[in-house]
Scaffold this motif. Structure first.
Motif, PDB file in Angstrom:
ATOM      1  N   PHE A 146      71.815  89.498  30.589  1.00 37.27           N
ATOM      2  CA  PHE A 146      72.628  90.640  31.000  1.00 37.27           C
ATOM      3  C   PHE A 146      72.406  91.781  30.028  1.00 37.27           C
ATOM      4  CE2 PHE A 146      75.882  87.570  32.903  1.00 37.27           C
ATOM      5  CZ  PHE A 146      75.651  87.972  34.209  1.00 37.27           C
ATOM      6  N   VAL A 147      72.281  92.994  30.562  1.00 37.13           N
ATOM      7  CA  VAL A 147      72.170  94.178  29.713  1.00 37.13           C
ATOM      8  C   VAL A 147      73.125  95.220  30.279  1.00 37.13           C
ATOM      9  CG1 VAL A 147      70.600  95.954  28.811  1.00 37.13           C
ATOM     10  CG2 VAL A 147      69.708  93.671  29.353  1.00 37.13           C
ATOM     11  N   GLY A 148      73.922  95.848  29.422  1.00 34.20           N
ATOM     12  CA  GLY A 148      74.783  96.934  29.904  1.00 34.20           C
ATOM     13  C   GLY A 148      76.112  96.962  29.179  1.00 34.20           C
ATOM     14  N   GLU A 149      76.801  98.101  29.300  1.00 34.41           N
ATOM     15  CA  GLU A 149      78.079  98.275  28.581  1.00 34.41           C
ATOM     16  C   GLU A 149      79.123  97.244  29.015  1.00 34.41           C
ATOM     17  OE1 GLU A 149      78.373 100.018  26.072  1.00 34.41           O
ATOM     18  OE2 GLU A 149      76.819 101.572  26.212  1.00 34.41           O
ATOM     19  N   GLY A 190      72.175 102.991  34.397  1.00 33.11           N
ATOM     20  CA  GLY A 190      73.555 102.996  33.908  1.00 33.11           C
ATOM     21  C   GLY A 190      74.371 101.833  34.463  1.00 33.11           C
ATOM     22  N   LEU A 191      73.710 100.928  35.160  1.00 27.54           N
ATOM     23  CA  LEU A 191      74.418  99.783  35.755  1.00 27.54           C
ATOM     24  C   LEU A 191      74.176  98.521  34.908  1.00 27.54           C
ATOM     25  CD1 LEU A 191      73.383 100.395  39.481  1.00 27.54           C
ATOM     26  CD2 LEU A 191      75.404 101.258  38.269  1.00 27.54           C
ATOM     27  N   THR A 192      74.979  97.499  35.163  1.00 27.95           N
ATOM     28  CA  THR A 192      74.754  96.217  34.487  1.00 27.95           C
ATOM     29  C   THR A 192      73.487  95.590  35.060  1.00 27.95           C
ATOM     30  OG1 THR A 192      77.148  95.935  34.418  1.00 27.95           O
ATOM     31  CG2 THR A 192      75.809  93.999  33.889  1.00 27.95           C
ATOM     32  N   LEU A 193      72.613  95.124  34.186  1.00 23.04           N
ATOM     33  CA  LEU A 193      71.401  94.456  34.668  1.00 23.04           C
ATOM     34  C   LEU A 193      71.561  92.945  34.505  1.00 23.04           C
ATOM     35  CD1 LEU A 193      68.685  96.618  32.831  1.00 23.04           C
ATOM     36  CD2 LEU A 193      69.790  97.060  35.051  1.00 23.04           C
ATOM     37  N   ALA A 194      71.173  92.213  35.518  1.00 21.33           N
ATOM     38  CA  ALA A 194      71.091  90.757  35.401  1.00 21.33           C
ATOM     39  C   ALA A 194      69.619  90.432  35.601  1.00 21.33           C
ATOM     40  CB  ALA A 194      71.943  90.089  36.468  1.00 21.33           C
ATOM     41  N   SER A 209      79.364 100.918  37.644  1.00 22.07           N
ATOM     42  CA  SER A 209      79.749 101.000  39.061  1.00 22.07           C
ATOM     43  C   SER A 209      78.904 100.082  39.940  1.00 22.07           C
ATOM     44  CB  SER A 209      79.624 102.443  39.550  1.00 22.07           C
ATOM     45  OG  SER A 209      78.269 102.829  39.458  1.00 22.07           O
ATOM     46  N   GLY A 210      78.125  99.207  39.285  1.00 18.74           N
ATOM     47  CA  GLY A 210      77.353  98.273  40.094  1.00 18.74           C
ATOM     48  C   GLY A 210      76.534  97.368  39.203  1.00 18.74           C
ATOM     49  N   PHE A 211      75.839  96.413  39.811  1.00 20.50           N
ATOM     50  CA  PHE A 211      74.932  95.615  38.981  1.00 20.50           C
ATOM     51  C   PHE A 211      73.654  95.305  39.745  1.00 20.50           C
ATOM     52  CE2 PHE A 211      76.237  91.831  41.104  1.00 20.50           C
ATOM     53  CZ  PHE A 211      75.485  90.763  40.649  1.00 20.50           C
ATOM     54  N   ILE A 212      72.618  95.129  38.973  1.00 17.29           N
ATOM     55  CA  ILE A 212      71.286  94.973  39.559  1.00 17.29           C
ATOM     56  C   ILE A 212      70.743  93.586  39.190  1.00 17.29           C
ATOM     57  CG2 ILE A 212      68.905  95.837  39.495  1.00 17.29           C
ATOM     58  CD1 ILE A 212      69.976  98.570  38.786  1.00 17.29           C
ATOM     59  N   MET A 213      70.323  92.858  40.195  1.00 26.74           N
ATOM     60  CA  MET A 213      69.634  91.602  39.918  1.00 26.74           C
ATOM     61  C   MET A 213      68.145  91.921  39.967  1.00 26.74           C
ATOM     62  SD  MET A 213      71.885  89.578  42.625  1.00 26.74           S
ATOM     63  CE  MET A 213      72.571  87.996  42.252  1.00 26.74           C
ATOM     64  N   ALA A 214      67.475  91.742  38.857  1.00 27.36           N
ATOM     65  CA  ALA A 214      66.056  92.112  38.829  1.00 27.36           C
ATOM     66  C   ALA A 214      65.270  91.028  38.107  1.00 27.36           C
ATOM     67  CB  ALA A 214      65.890  93.446  38.119  1.00 27.36           C
ATOM     68  N   THR A 215      64.012  90.976  38.406  1.00 26.49           N
ATOM     69  CA  THR A 215      63.176  90.019  37.680  1.00 26.49           C
ATOM     70  C   THR A 215      62.623  90.687  36.428  1.00 26.49           C
ATOM     71  OG1 THR A 215      61.196  88.642  37.736  1.00 26.49           O
ATOM     72  CG2 THR A 215      61.159  90.613  39.106  1.00 26.49           C
ATOM     73  N   ALA A 243      83.013  85.274  31.415  1.00 30.44           N
ATOM     74  CA  ALA A 243      84.069  86.206  31.826  1.00 30.44           C
ATOM     75  C   ALA A 243      83.578  87.653  31.747  1.00 30.44           C
ATOM     76  CB  ALA A 243      85.319  85.999  30.984  1.00 30.44           C
ATOM     77  N   THR A 244      82.366  87.861  32.196  1.00 35.18           N
ATOM     78  CA  THR A 244      81.795  89.216  32.174  1.00 35.18           C
ATOM     79  C   THR A 244      81.950  89.868  33.543  1.00 35.18           C
ATOM     80  OG1 THR A 244      80.145  88.559  30.540  1.00 35.18           O
ATOM     81  CG2 THR A 244      79.670  90.546  31.815  1.00 35.18           C
ATOM     82  N   PRO A 245      82.767  90.920  33.615  1.00 31.96           N
ATOM     83  CA  PRO A 245      82.867  91.623  34.892  1.00 31.96           C
ATOM     84  C   PRO A 245      81.632  92.505  35.039  1.00 31.96           C
ATOM     85  CG  PRO A 245      84.372  92.565  33.263  1.00 31.96           C
ATOM     86  CD  PRO A 245      83.554  91.537  32.550  1.00 31.96           C
ATOM     87  N   VAL A 246      80.715  92.117  35.884  1.00 33.38           N
ATOM     88  CA  VAL A 246      79.450  92.869  35.952  1.00 33.38           C
ATOM     89  C   VAL A 246      79.660  94.262  36.548  1.00 33.38           C
ATOM     90  CG1 VAL A 246      77.849  90.924  35.873  1.00 33.38           C
ATOM     91  CG2 VAL A 246      78.840  91.605  38.062  1.00 33.38           C
ATOM     92  N   THR A 247      80.719  94.410  37.328  1.00 36.22           N
ATOM     93  CA  THR A 247      81.130  95.767  37.704  1.00 36.22           C
ATOM     94  C   THR A 247      82.467  95.980  37.025  1.00 36.22           C
ATOM     95  OG1 THR A 247      82.426  95.125  39.640  1.00 36.22           O
ATOM     96  CG2 THR A 247      80.069  95.501  39.983  1.00 36.22           C
TER      97      THR A 247
END
Ligand code: SAH
Length: 464
Positions: free
Chosen positions: A439-442, A373-377, A348-354, A338-342
């Motif tokens: 996941f990393v971020g506030e 400053g965005l959520t990282l996945a 204000s956004g999320f990044i899918m990164a390796t 139940a993590t709202p990534v935005t």
């Protein structure tokens, strides 16, 4: 398997008579069934109580006479009366198959539950043992079949001659019919009254393509069958060959046609049983043989799926392809926790990164990730969680930044870990077997990491 005491068959009644002796609700029920056919339905009783008008049937109010059965294909006895007894005797004497409603031992035949999409009929029978089960099965089948499927079956029938003339290859012709009866476009066209034209167009297209192969790059989702899209399921059932990664569970691969060729190209991390170049060659070869190939990838095919290379190879070889999106692991992980990534005012956004560079080389995105400053996945980071956290902090991320890890996202054996960058750097984190999203971020703090507490209570040890 047990043996059947009855044998299901489709019995010709067109142009013949079906006689029902009875005028009550039971007679009405039988009349409802048999008026679906083109037989002449004759309902006879001294007591007409039910309303047969809606069926367009005209009951005859009189007693039964033996000559009523002359040339009858079937007779139903649906009342208890001297007329009924006479009808039973006469049926046996004249050899007309008899059904006595609710008296199985007097019946020559039973009427199964029917799902009717004329000309397609599905009969469900439990030989009277479990009518409730038969009804449930029927309801499921009803729900599964579009109301238009009968019309589409009719289209297939009407195109048979043309299809034979135009498509000589048996497999190619089967493909045409499969597409015809499963295509949502044809169904829409049929609903709009343009079914025949759409079917002809499809046939022309198949005729031109001959037995040309195609590759579907299909997202299988994170690993539960029910997170597959309906389109993915349909194409899997059409595919002649299924080429899948290690991460796609057997249950999903099993959803393909039983006689489809299945090839695991097992790209588990660490052991590449097929190189990417070999996979590209394989896809081109299979499609070149005229096969329809389902290239099944975990999650979404366009996210860390090497789809770019496969598409380039297919384009170069002039092979048709299509892409079917899937639920990417990060989205399944967000749902699991139940993590709202935005999140308004937080991310204000999320990044899918390796988290892992190709060939273990270093990545140059850490600075921009740390400062976004965005959520990282983060994908593919399980074996390097402490290093990842260290890099982010080194590039300016706060050690207190929340972290959440989901192993086996979207699967029944999912497990989670929550903490922050500091706890990753300091602690050894023990994670369950299986792929993981970090996941990393506030915004992670807004999730429901309920079982994180029990995980944190354990001694943490990084396992690759
Ligand atoms: N195309 C896939 C990603 C493939 S790369 C997708 O869109 O999801 C492989 C990485 O995906 C793994 O290292 C892991 O980080 C992640 N992954 C795949 N399936 C996962 C799952 N069920 N749970 C958590 N992570 C998963």
């Amino acid at each position: 398997m047990g043996q059947l005491n009855t044998f299901p068959l489709s019995y010709k009644v067109s142009g013949q008579r079906i006689v029902i002796v009875g005028g009550g609700d039971e007679a009405l029920n039988k009349a409802r069934l048999v008026t679906k056919t083109t037989a002449e339905v004759v309902i006879i009783s001294r007591h007409i109580e039910a309303d047969f008008a809606a069926l367009g049937a005209m009951p005859i109010q009189r007693g039964f006479s033996p000559c009523d059965l002359k040339g009858a294909a079937l007779v139903f006895v649906a009342e208890e009366s001297p007329d009924a007894e006479l009808a039973k005797r006469e049926a046996r004497r004249q050899g007309v198959p008899l059904n006595v409603v609710d008296v199985p031992h007097e019946c020559d035949f039973y009427t199964p539950s029917i799902v009717e999409r004329a000309p397609l009929t599905i009969a469900i029978s439990s030989e009277g043992e479990a009518p409730v089960l038969a009804r449930l099965v029927r309801a499921r089948i009803e729900a599964m079949l579009s109301p238009r499927i009968g019309k589409i079956a009719g289209l297939a029938g009407s195109l048979r001659k043309k299809a034979e003339a135009l498509i000589h290859d048996n497999a190619a012709r089967r493909r045409f019919y499969e597409t015809l009866v499963t295509s949502p476009e044809i169904e829409l066209a049929e609903a709009a009254g343009r079914g025949a034209a759409a079917a002809e167009a499809l046939l022309a297209q198949h005729g031109e393509m001959g037995g040309q192969g195609v590759v579907w790059l299909i997202g299988a989702g994170p690993g539960s069958e029910d997170l597959l899209t309906l389109r993915a399921q349909r194409l899997l059932q059409e595919a002649d060959a299924i080429v899948h990664d290690q991460l796609v569970p057997d249950a999903v691969v099993e959803m393909g046609r039983r006689d489809a060729e299945r090839i695991s190209v097992g790209k588990a991390k660490g052991h590449h049983s097929f190189s990417q170049a070999q996979i590209n060659t394989l896809l081109v070869r299979l499609a070149g043989e005229g096969k329809r190939v389902a290239r099944l990838k975990s999650g979404d095919p366009m996210v860390f799926g090497r789809a770019g290379e496969e598409i380039a190879a297919l384009r170069k070889a002039g092979i048709g392809y299509q892409i079917v999106p899937g639920v990417s692991a990060a989205l399944a992980a967000a749902a699991d926790t139940a993590t709202p990534v935005t999140l308004r005012k937080v991310s204000s956004g999320f990044i899918m990164a390796t988290a892992h560079g190709a060939d273990d080389s270093d990545l140059d995105h850490w600075a921009s990730l740390a400062q976004s400053g965005l959520t990282l996945a983060l994908y593919m980071g399980k074996s390097v969680v402490s290093e990842v956290a260290g890099r982010l902090v080194a590039h300016g991320a706060s050690p207190a930044l929340p972290v959440g890890i989901v192993v086996n996202a979207g699967r029944s054996n999912r497990s989670t870990y929550s903490g922050n960058l500091r706890s990753l750097i300091e602690g050894d984190v023990t994670l369950a077997e299986g792929p993981a999203i970090i996941f990393v971020g506030e915004a992670v703090a807004a999730g429901d990491w309920a079982d994180a507490a029990t995980l944190q209570a354990q001694s943490f040890k990084v396992v690759a």
